[in-house]
Design an enzyme around this catalytic site. Sequence first.
Site, PDB file in Angstrom:
ATOM      1  N   THR A 204       0.807  -1.214   0.000  1.00  0.00           N
ATOM      2  CA  THR A 204       0.000   0.000   0.000  1.00  0.00           C
ATOM      3  C   THR A 204       0.839   1.262   0.000  1.00  0.00           C
ATOM      4  O   THR A 204       1.826   1.339   0.711  1.00  0.00           O
ATOM      5  CB  THR A 204      -0.822  -0.011   1.310  1.00  0.00           C
ATOM      6  OG1 THR A 204      -1.641  -1.160   1.295  1.00  0.00           O
ATOM      7  CG2 THR A 204      -1.654   1.229   1.489  1.00  0.00           C
ATOM      8  N   ARG A 232     -13.294  -8.893   0.270  1.00  0.00           N
ATOM      9  CA  ARG A 232     -12.502  -8.471   1.438  1.00  0.00           C
ATOM     10  C   ARG A 232     -12.090  -7.000   1.306  1.00  0.00           C
ATOM     11  O   ARG A 232     -11.652  -6.541   0.266  1.00  0.00           O
ATOM     12  CB  ARG A 232     -11.247  -9.342   1.540  1.00  0.00           C
ATOM     13  CG  ARG A 232     -10.351  -9.031   2.736  1.00  0.00           C
ATOM     14  CD  ARG A 232      -9.210  -8.110   2.374  1.00  0.00           C
ATOM     15  NE  ARG A 232      -8.242  -7.973   3.476  1.00  0.00           N
ATOM     16  CZ  ARG A 232      -7.291  -7.054   3.487  1.00  0.00           C
ATOM     17  NH1 ARG A 232      -7.160  -6.191   2.507  1.00  0.00           N
ATOM     18  NH2 ARG A 232      -6.446  -6.982   4.507  1.00  0.00           N
ATOM     19  N   VAL A 233     -12.233  -6.263   2.391  1.00  0.00           N
ATOM     20  CA  VAL A 233     -11.773  -4.879   2.458  1.00  0.00           C
ATOM     21  C   VAL A 233     -10.815  -4.768   3.640  1.00  0.00           C
ATOM     22  O   VAL A 233     -11.088  -5.298   4.712  1.00  0.00           O
ATOM     23  CB  VAL A 233     -12.971  -3.920   2.635  1.00  0.00           C
ATOM     24  CG1 VAL A 233     -12.488  -2.500   2.906  1.00  0.00           C
ATOM     25  CG2 VAL A 233     -13.858  -3.941   1.394  1.00  0.00           C
ATOM     26  N   ASP A 235      -7.815  -2.196   5.855  1.00  0.00           N
ATOM     27  CA  ASP A 235      -7.852  -0.979   6.668  1.00  0.00           C
ATOM     28  C   ASP A 235      -7.767   0.309   5.841  1.00  0.00           C
ATOM     29  O   ASP A 235      -8.220   1.361   6.280  1.00  0.00           O
ATOM     30  CB  ASP A 235      -6.669  -0.990   7.649  1.00  0.00           C
ATOM     31  CG  ASP A 235      -5.332  -1.074   6.915  1.00  0.00           C
ATOM     32  OD1 ASP A 235      -5.218  -1.861   5.945  1.00  0.00           O
ATOM     33  OD2 ASP A 235      -4.395  -0.338   7.286  1.00  0.00           O
ATOM     34  N   THR A 255       0.170   0.676   6.926  1.00  0.00           N
ATOM     35  CA  THR A 255       0.279  -0.362   5.907  1.00  0.00           C
ATOM     36  C   THR A 255       0.560  -1.679   6.625  1.00  0.00           C
ATOM     37  O   THR A 255       0.969  -1.692   7.785  1.00  0.00           O
ATOM     38  CB  THR A 255       1.370  -0.024   4.857  1.00  0.00           C
ATOM     39  OG1 THR A 255       1.492  -1.094   3.928  1.00  0.00           O
ATOM     40  CG2 THR A 255       2.715   0.223   5.491  1.00  0.00           C
ATOM     41  N   GLY A 256       0.321  -2.774   5.935  1.00  0.00           N
ATOM     42  CA  GLY A 256       0.489  -4.078   6.571  1.00  0.00           C
ATOM     43  C   GLY A 256      -0.840  -4.790   6.671  1.00  0.00           C
ATOM     44  O   GLY A 256      -1.781  -4.470   5.935  1.00  0.00           O
ATOM     45  N   GLY A 258      -4.178  -5.463   7.197  1.00  0.00           N
ATOM     46  CA  GLY A 258      -5.287  -4.558   7.465  1.00  0.00           C
ATOM     47  C   GLY A 258      -6.197  -5.005   8.584  1.00  0.00           C
ATOM     48  O   GLY A 258      -6.672  -4.190   9.387  1.00  0.00           O
TER      49      GLY A 258
END
Length: 343
Positions: A204, A232-233, A235, A255-256, A258
């Site tokens: 991201t 899927r969503v 963060d 980032t990472g 979510g």
Amino acid sequence: MDRRKFINLSGLGITSFSIPNFIQSTNPSNLIQPIVASTWDAGMRANVAAWEVLKNGGQALDAVEQGVMVTENEINCCVGLDANPDRDGFVTLDASIMDHQFNCGSVAFLERIKHPISVARKVMEKSPHVFLVGAGAQAFALANGFKLESGTLSEQANKNYKAWLKTSNYQPVINVEKNQSVTYNDPAFNAPKKLTDGEWNHDTIGMIAMDQFGNLSGSCTTSGAGFKMRGRVGDSPIIGAGLYVDNEVGAVVATGQGEDVIRVAGASAVVEWMRQGKSPELACKLVVEKINRIKKEKAKDIQVCFVAINKKGIVGAYALQKGFNFSVYNKEGNTLKDAGYLI
Ligand code: ASP
């Protein structure tokens, strides 16, 4: 802080940047030095576009939109239409943007639109809502002049997807070991560049900026976790999780993994630590520590990273694991820096 001092501090592992941004003002005689920070080394190129806006007296909101559009244009694993697809073979994009007055806009599960960050900004500015998803977000984009792209996977994403289908095992990558602290003053960063295979694995892009008026804004855009479940969503489009801006205090992007940023309302939690007087780096660290406590032994399987800026223009970052770097552009140049980490 001069460059020599900066280098000395970075040798001590202190990952904060500071310039004298003490005054918030719209009075031209009180203008301050702008600064922009973004996630990963892809941020080096994104920062160039953002800095172009900031150095010419532009607003942080425009800087963070135009900055991350550079990454949305690049061929990479995790941002924009050329990124890795979900497990059904479709690229779905998430993005959010927030300004200095608590205005915000997000899109999620958006397909076949090239610049989700600009759709998020349109949601913020032209709709009565803050968050649109899926077919509705796409219809809104089309109604606002965005073009429907083909939906075909990029060559690299297609290769990655075919390789993934052999096992169909969902196992997000922690990050890529590719970390040298370097300073670029390279004009090549002015142009979006096609990444090579070795540079494929970037995550991201999140960006936070302070403009010459002392106003903060932030943006975040991603294709999310590669080979995720359809629908899927993460963060990144969730205000308060992947991005938060409080102009009295600071701005934060994540980032990472979510899912683990969402469960602690990550970006908002970092802002609240800064409100209590913690430095940006320490504020990031405190939230990373919380995630580590929650995840227990599973923490070693994930990566979570935050980048924060406070009202003094100090930028700090922190990650759960080694391997996270972030890019900062101020009047001294564009610098890539390794973040501190917990495990
Ligand atoms: N935070 C993003 C998500 O979970 C992915 C990433 O930053 O690697 O969707």
